[in-house]
Structure formats: structure tokens, C-alpha cells
Design an enzyme around this catalytic site. Structure first.
Site, PDB file in Angstrom:
ATOM      1  N   HIS A 160      18.390  -6.169 -16.083  1.00 53.70           N
ATOM      2  CA  HIS A 160      19.530  -5.581 -16.800  1.00 53.70           C
ATOM      3  C   HIS A 160      20.774  -5.568 -15.930  1.00 53.70           C
ATOM      4  O   HIS A 160      21.893  -5.509 -16.417  1.00 53.70           O
ATOM      5  CB  HIS A 160      19.210  -4.156 -17.292  1.00 53.70           C
ATOM      6  N   ARG A 161      20.565  -5.616 -14.621  1.00 56.15           N
ATOM      7  CA  ARG A 161      21.668  -5.803 -13.668  1.00 56.15           C
ATOM      8  C   ARG A 161      21.220  -6.822 -12.643  1.00 56.15           C
ATOM      9  O   ARG A 161      20.046  -6.841 -12.248  1.00 56.15           O
ATOM     10  CB  ARG A 161      21.979  -4.490 -12.942  1.00 56.15           C
ATOM     11  N   LYS A 198      10.409  -6.331  -6.100  1.00 55.29           N
ATOM     12  CA  LYS A 198       9.603  -6.062  -4.903  1.00 55.29           C
ATOM     13  C   LYS A 198       8.821  -7.317  -4.534  1.00 55.29           C
ATOM     14  O   LYS A 198       8.473  -8.113  -5.410  1.00 55.29           O
ATOM     15  CB  LYS A 198       8.619  -4.919  -5.176  1.00 55.29           C
ATOM     16  N   LYS A 232      16.765  -6.211  -6.644  1.00 54.47           N
ATOM     17  CA  LYS A 232      16.712  -5.794  -5.237  1.00 54.47           C
ATOM     18  C   LYS A 232      15.424  -5.027  -4.970  1.00 54.47           C
ATOM     19  O   LYS A 232      14.983  -4.229  -5.806  1.00 54.47           O
ATOM     20  CB  LYS A 232      17.918  -4.891  -4.964  1.00 54.47           C
ATOM     21  N   LYS A 287      15.090   3.712  -9.208  1.00 56.20           N
ATOM     22  CA  LYS A 287      15.745   4.193  -7.996  1.00 56.20           C
ATOM     23  C   LYS A 287      17.201   3.734  -7.951  1.00 56.20           C
ATOM     24  O   LYS A 287      18.107   4.521  -7.708  1.00 56.20           O
ATOM     25  CB  LYS A 287      14.977   3.616  -6.801  1.00 56.20           C
TER      26      LYS A 287
HETATM   27  P1  NAD Z   1       6.054   1.206   8.144  1.00 57.43           P
HETATM   28  O1  NAD Z   1       5.146   0.025   8.110  1.00 57.43           O
HETATM   29  O2  NAD Z   1       7.235   1.172   9.048  1.00 57.43           O
HETATM   30  O3  NAD Z   1       5.232   2.540   8.502  1.00 57.43           O
HETATM   31  C1  NAD Z   1       4.132   3.025   7.805  1.00 57.43           C
HETATM   32  C2  NAD Z   1       3.264   3.811   8.780  1.00 57.43           C
HETATM   33  O4  NAD Z   1       2.195   4.440   8.062  1.00 57.43           O
HETATM   34  C3  NAD Z   1       2.607   2.929   9.847  1.00 57.43           C
HETATM   35  O5  NAD Z   1       2.905   3.440  11.123  1.00 57.43           O
HETATM   36  C4  NAD Z   1       1.119   2.994   9.522  1.00 57.43           C
HETATM   37  O6  NAD Z   1       0.295   2.925  10.683  1.00 57.43           O
HETATM   38  C5  NAD Z   1       1.023   4.364   8.851  1.00 57.43           C
HETATM   39  N1  NAD Z   1      -0.157   4.516   7.993  1.00 57.43           N
HETATM   40  C6  NAD Z   1      -0.707   3.623   7.133  1.00 57.43           C
HETATM   41  N2  NAD Z   1      -1.787   4.142   6.521  1.00 57.43           N
HETATM   42  C7  NAD Z   1      -1.936   5.398   7.007  1.00 57.43           C
HETATM   43  C8  NAD Z   1      -2.869   6.438   6.772  1.00 57.43           C
HETATM   44  N3  NAD Z   1      -3.871   6.287   5.904  1.00 57.43           N
HETATM   45  N4  NAD Z   1      -2.717   7.608   7.433  1.00 57.43           N
HETATM   46  C9  NAD Z   1      -1.694   7.786   8.306  1.00 57.43           C
HETATM   47  N5  NAD Z   1      -0.777   6.827   8.579  1.00 57.43           N
HETATM   48  C10 NAD Z   1      -0.894   5.649   7.940  1.00 57.43           C
HETATM   49  O7  NAD Z   1       6.481   1.429   6.634  1.00 57.43           O
HETATM   50  P2  NAD Z   1       7.782   2.171   6.100  1.00 57.43           P
HETATM   51  O8  NAD Z   1       8.842   1.160   5.930  1.00 57.43           O
HETATM   52  O9  NAD Z   1       8.032   3.384   6.888  1.00 57.43           O
HETATM   53  O10 NAD Z   1       7.286   2.545   4.617  1.00 57.43           O
HETATM   54  C11 NAD Z   1       6.489   3.685   4.375  1.00 57.43           C
HETATM   55  C12 NAD Z   1       6.581   4.052   2.909  1.00 57.43           C
HETATM   56  O11 NAD Z   1       7.942   4.305   2.562  1.00 57.43           O
HETATM   57  C13 NAD Z   1       6.094   2.982   1.931  1.00 57.43           C
HETATM   58  O12 NAD Z   1       5.533   3.605   0.807  1.00 57.43           O
HETATM   59  C14 NAD Z   1       7.378   2.283   1.530  1.00 57.43           C
HETATM   60  O13 NAD Z   1       7.275   1.650   0.264  1.00 57.43           O
HETATM   61  C15 NAD Z   1       8.325   3.468   1.473  1.00 57.43           C
HETATM   62  N6  NAD Z   1       9.748   3.126   1.597  1.00 57.43           N
HETATM   63  C16 NAD Z   1      10.217   2.431   2.661  1.00 57.43           C
HETATM   64  C17 NAD Z   1      11.583   2.148   2.743  1.00 57.43           C
HETATM   65  C18 NAD Z   1      12.191   1.445   3.937  1.00 57.43           C
HETATM   66  O14 NAD Z   1      13.436   1.371   4.005  1.00 57.43           O
HETATM   67  N7  NAD Z   1      11.420   0.948   4.894  1.00 57.43           N
HETATM   68  C19 NAD Z   1      12.444   2.558   1.719  1.00 57.43           C
HETATM   69  C20 NAD Z   1      11.933   3.283   0.647  1.00 57.43           C
HETATM   70  C21 NAD Z   1      10.572   3.557   0.600  1.00 57.43           C
END
Ligand code: NAD
Length: 471
Positions: free
Chosen positions: A64-65, A105, A69, A93
């Protein structure tokens, strides 16, 4: 144990719950809910002398846009449904925080620990080639960013591969965000999601009636927090909550286990400790819990799941003692768990709002790349001189002087990082109050997730209706 609701099912059920509170035609709601384009690929990469077939996806949830991303996830749990659920969350979001993109994604089904840096680079570059070949990447088409298992390094490889294939495309730097600062990134992107989590929580904690009803005082100061996942989002949420909110992080859970210290854990030191020792266990002053999973039952004010989806499910939700759950990760609470938690009076600040800081600053980065100029370049010096003249005039007129420190503070022009943080703060505060309007005004809405969904739905539906497709 009965079957747990999958992440995909939870997003779908949450959507239906919110949609039931709107009056949009069924066809329009179906169009909004469904993924618009799904590209599943299998490509060969030579790893250690042998070919390995890598399974990967890119889902564009809503056109829609444009561009669409959303981040790229590297994890062995990746499957089509997970990527579809994540892409759908990106649509809502972006709408919530008024970032003019459709949701998307990407997912590559690999465990990053199994590969060397060179092998990860090979996989990333090959994945990018596949995206280019099918026209699934480009500044006006679809713009990836980091997610679980990826970061600025991977984004730099994506940019480089794209530019090799699209030589001379003037806006090519905007084909991906979350890049390192040196390769057309923006200051403040790495910390953006965690910083946004903090701003969102801080805003919620200003609501006197609600916070008091939870048995808490307003304000962040002195609150206790437990974080699951010390990756990008978890780290910065912890660091900024401590530094700017005077919050005490009393528990951290990672792959290797869960540690606690009621006096507060210094996250900056813990990050260094883990980088050196490869584990959070044994960090001075902390105790290790028997089971990693026990992070959910630590008594605290704020629980921050910042790892993966479905971590809080119907079998552990009742153990939660926290008053507020900050969904820093995407989908960390299943729909079944949410029903249990809402009955217990736990407040859930939902993912699609709370972790939108990343995409907000990605939007700023995309704008910077398209305009080919750093934010603040034109006005910083001008503002600095104007403020300086003002201070000079005040000191002349009053006959009083001020110290060098105060003068520097008063005459500072905004740098890129100041503008990024200010734009992010503005976005998180504004969006919170848009959601809150639906939370307080809609009769049947009793949780922030449904309120956020409705807010997003209204915006996406309004875009479709202006297109005239759904009269
Ligand atoms: P990342 O890979 O940098 O870090 C995730 C961490 O979680 C890792 O250190 C991993 O070892 C740990 N982990 C995995 N399973 C685990 C468990 N069972 N118990 C404890 N720790 C565990 O990932 P991120 O970028 O920080 O993303 C984390 C979440 O945030 C995801 O759901 C992602 O979709 C969401 N998110 C990320 C961003 C971003 O900008 N990176 C933006 C919005 C949402």
C-alpha cells in the site's frame, strides 16, 4: 502440554481481535492481512569445499506504500510463516510511527555460529544477488535492515553487492539501512531500537492513574528490570534505561543461562565480560539461576523479552511477577499467554509500537541517503553563531558572565545524532498518544496491543481507501 499458538497464529488472532473493533469491509481487511508477495529461494553456496543449499525468504507483506521495508533475520528457526508474521508486523509498525513504507521481512535459515565471517559474507552476498535478480531490493522497491542475527556488517555487504550490480544508480545507498556510519549509515541507528524501547516505556510511566493502579510510582527512576537477550536490542535497552532512566537491571538471560543481582547489573561491564569470556555466567556479584527459563519468574517491575518470538507462552505466563512487559522483541508473547497476563493485570507494551525505533531511524537513514547530505550540515554552524550572538547580547545587557561549560551548552548547534534522537523521541511520544487515544476511547479495547493494531489498521485502510480500490 497442549499445542502452543505459533507466532503466525498469534499475529493473525491479534489482527482479527482488532479488526472486529473496526467497520472496514471484509475484503479490505483480508487484503490488509495477507502477504502481497512471497519469494522463497534455495541457492547453493560453497562452504569448506562442499556446496550447501541455503533456504531463504523475502516477504513483502503490503504494497500500500512503497518501498517496503523490514529487517533480515539469520536463524535456524526461520520458516515462511515466521517471516510472514514478521513482515506483517512491519506493515503495522511503519503505519503506527508514520513511516511511509509497506512492511517486509527477510529470513535466511542458518545458524550463524556454524559459519566463519567469510562464509557469512558469501551467503549474504549470494542472498543479495537473488533479491536483485527478482527485483526484491532497491531504494524505491524494498529496503532491508538488520534483525536477529544480522547487523551493520551484513548491511555493508548487501550495499556493496547491490552497488556492484547497479553501477551508477545515484540513490543506491538507500537500498538498505542499518549500515555502518562510514558506509552511508546514520549516527544513532545501532542503538535506535533500544532507545525507542526506553522512550516508549518512559512515556507509559508518566500516566499517573495507570501506573498507580499497578502499585508503582510514575517515572523510570528506581524501577527494576529483567532482560532476555543481550543482543543489539537488549543491550541498548539496558544501557539507556540505566543511564537515562536510573533503572536497575536485576536480571539478564542469555543462551548460556540467567544471572541475577538485586543490587543491579552493570550492563556496560557485562557486555565486555561476555565478549571476553563468551558467557554472562560468572559475572562478578551475580548468581546463576538453576534453569535459564526461570528469567520469566524473577520478581521485578519490568520484564523485557529482547530475543525471539513466543518466549512467553501459556505454560510459563502464570509465573510472571512483573507488572509491565516491554516487547522489545517481535512477538515474544503468544496470544494464549497474553490472555492469561491480561487477566492478571499485567500491562503489555506491544512490539509493533515499542520496538519501532529501529525502523524510524532507518527511515531517517533512507532520507539522508536520498538527499545525499548529512542531517545538520546546513544549519549547525548557523545556529551556533546565532545562539552565540544571543548569549553575548544577554551578557552585555546584564553585565553578568557565564562559565565555559554553560556557554558551550547554550550555543550548541544540533549534530546528526542530536537530530536523530530528537526525531525518534518525538515519534515514540506521538505514537504512544495516538494508541492511547484508541485505548481510552474505544469501549471494547482493554489492552494496548489491540489499541495499537486499530491505530495502524486505520492508517493502512485509509491509504487503500484513497487509492479507490475499495469504494
Ligand atoms: P541479536 O541477534 O542482536 O540478539 C539477540 C540475542 O538473543 C542474542 O544475543 C542471542 O544469543 C539471544 N537469545 C536467543 N535465544 C535466546 C534465549 N532462548 N534465551 C536468552 N537469550 C537468547 O538480535 P536483535 O537485533 O537484538 O533482535 C532481537 C529481537 O528484537 C528480535 O525479535 C528482532 O526481530 C527484534 N527487533 C530487532 C530490531 C533491530 O533493529 N535489530 C528492531 C526491531 C525488532
Amino acid at each position: 502440554m497442549n499445542k502452543q499458538a505459533s507466532f503466525f497464529e498469534s499475529v493473525s488472532r491479534n489482527f482479527d481481535k482488532a479488526a472486529a473493533n473496526t467497520k472496514y469491509p471484509k475484503g479490505l481487511l483480508e487484503q490488509i492481512k495477507t502477504s502481497n508477495a512471497i519469494y522463497k529461494m534455495n541457492f547453493p553456496v560453497k562452504i569448506g569445499g562442499k556446496f550447501e543449499v541455503i533456504e531463504a525468504f523475502r516477504v513483502q507483506h503490503s504494497h500500500h506504500r512503497l518501498p517496503t521495508k523490514g529487517g533480515i533475520r539469520y536463524s535456524h528457526y526461520v520458516d515462511q510463516h515466521e517471516v510472514e508474521a514478521l513482515a506483517a508486523l512491519m506493515t503495522y509498525k511503519c503505519a503506527l510511527v508514520d513511516v511511509p513504507f509497506g512492511g517486509a521481512k527477510g529470513g535466511v535459515k542458518i545458524s550463524t555460529r556454524k559459519y566463519t565471517v567469510e562464509q557469512l559474507e558469501k551467503i549474504t552476498r549470494r542472498y543479495t544477488v537473488e533479491l536483485v535478480r527478482k527485483n526484491f531490493i532497491g531504494p524505491g522497491i524494498d529496503v532491508p535492515a538488520p534483525d536477529y542475527g544480522t547487523g551493520p556488517r551484513e548491511m555493508a555487504w548487501i550495499l556493496d553487492t547491490y552497488q556492484q550490480l547497479k553501477n551508477g544508480e545515484i540513490d543506491s545507498a538507500a537500498c538498505v539501512t542499518g549500515k555502518p556510519e562510514k558506509t552511508n549509515g546514520i549516527k544513532g541507528r545501532t542503538e535506535a531500537t533500544g532507545r525507542g524501547v526506553f522512550y516508549g516505556l518512559r512515556e507509559y510511566l508518566t500516566l499517573e492513574d495507570e501506573v498507580k493502579a499497578l502499585g508503582l510510582q510514575t517515572g523510570t527512576g528506581g524501577k527494576t528490570m529483567v532482560i532476555q537477550g543481550l543482543g543489539n536490542v537488549g543491550q541498548y535497552t539496558g544501557l539507556i534505561s540505566i543511564e537515562e532512566g536510573d533503572i536497575k537491571v536485576i536480571g539478564v538471560s542469555e543462551i548460556e543461562g540467567t544471572i541475577v543481582d538485586p543490587n543491579g547489573i552493570d550492563i556496560a561491564k557485562l557486555i565486555k565480560f561476555r565478549a571476553k569470556k563468551g558467557s554472562i555466567l560468572g559475572f562478578p556479584g551475580t548468581k546463576t539461576l538453576k534453569k535459564r527459563e526461570d528469567w520469566v519468574s524473577i520478581k521485578c517491575d519490568i520484564l523485557v523479552p529482547a530475543a525471539l518470538e513466543s518466549q512467553i507462552h501459556k505454560d510459563n505466563a502464570a509465573k510472571i511477577k512483573a507488572k509491565i512487559i516491554c516487547e522489545a522483541a517481535n512477538g515474544p508473547v503468544t496470544a494464549d499467554a497474553e490472555a492469561i497476563l491480561l487477566k492478571k493485570g499485567v500491562v503489555i507494551l506491544p512490539d509493533m509500537y515499542l520496538n519501532a525505533g529501529g525502523v524510524t531511524v532507518s527511515y531517517f537513514e533512507w532520507l539522508k541517503n536520498l538527499s545525499h547530505i548529512r542531517f545538520g550540515r546546513m544549519e549547525k554552524r548557523f545556529d551556533q553563531n546565532a545562539y552565540s550572538n544571543l548569549v553575548d547580547m544577554v551578557t552585555r545587557l546584564t553585565g553578568k558572565t557565564i562559565g565555559v561549560k554553560e556557554r558551550t551548552l547554550l550555543t550548541k548547534g544540533a549534530d546528526e545524532v542530536d537530530l536523530v534522537r530528537s526525531g525518534l523521541e518525538e515519534t515514540m511520544i506521538n505514537s504512544f498518544h495516538q494508541i492511547r487515544a484508541n485505548y481510552t476511547r474505544k469501549k471494547n479495547v482493554t489492552d494496548y496491543r489491540t489499541a495499537a493494531f486499530i491505530t495502524a489498521l486505520d492508517k493502512v485502510a485509509s491509504d487503500y481507501l484513497t487509492m479507490g480500490i475499495f469504494p
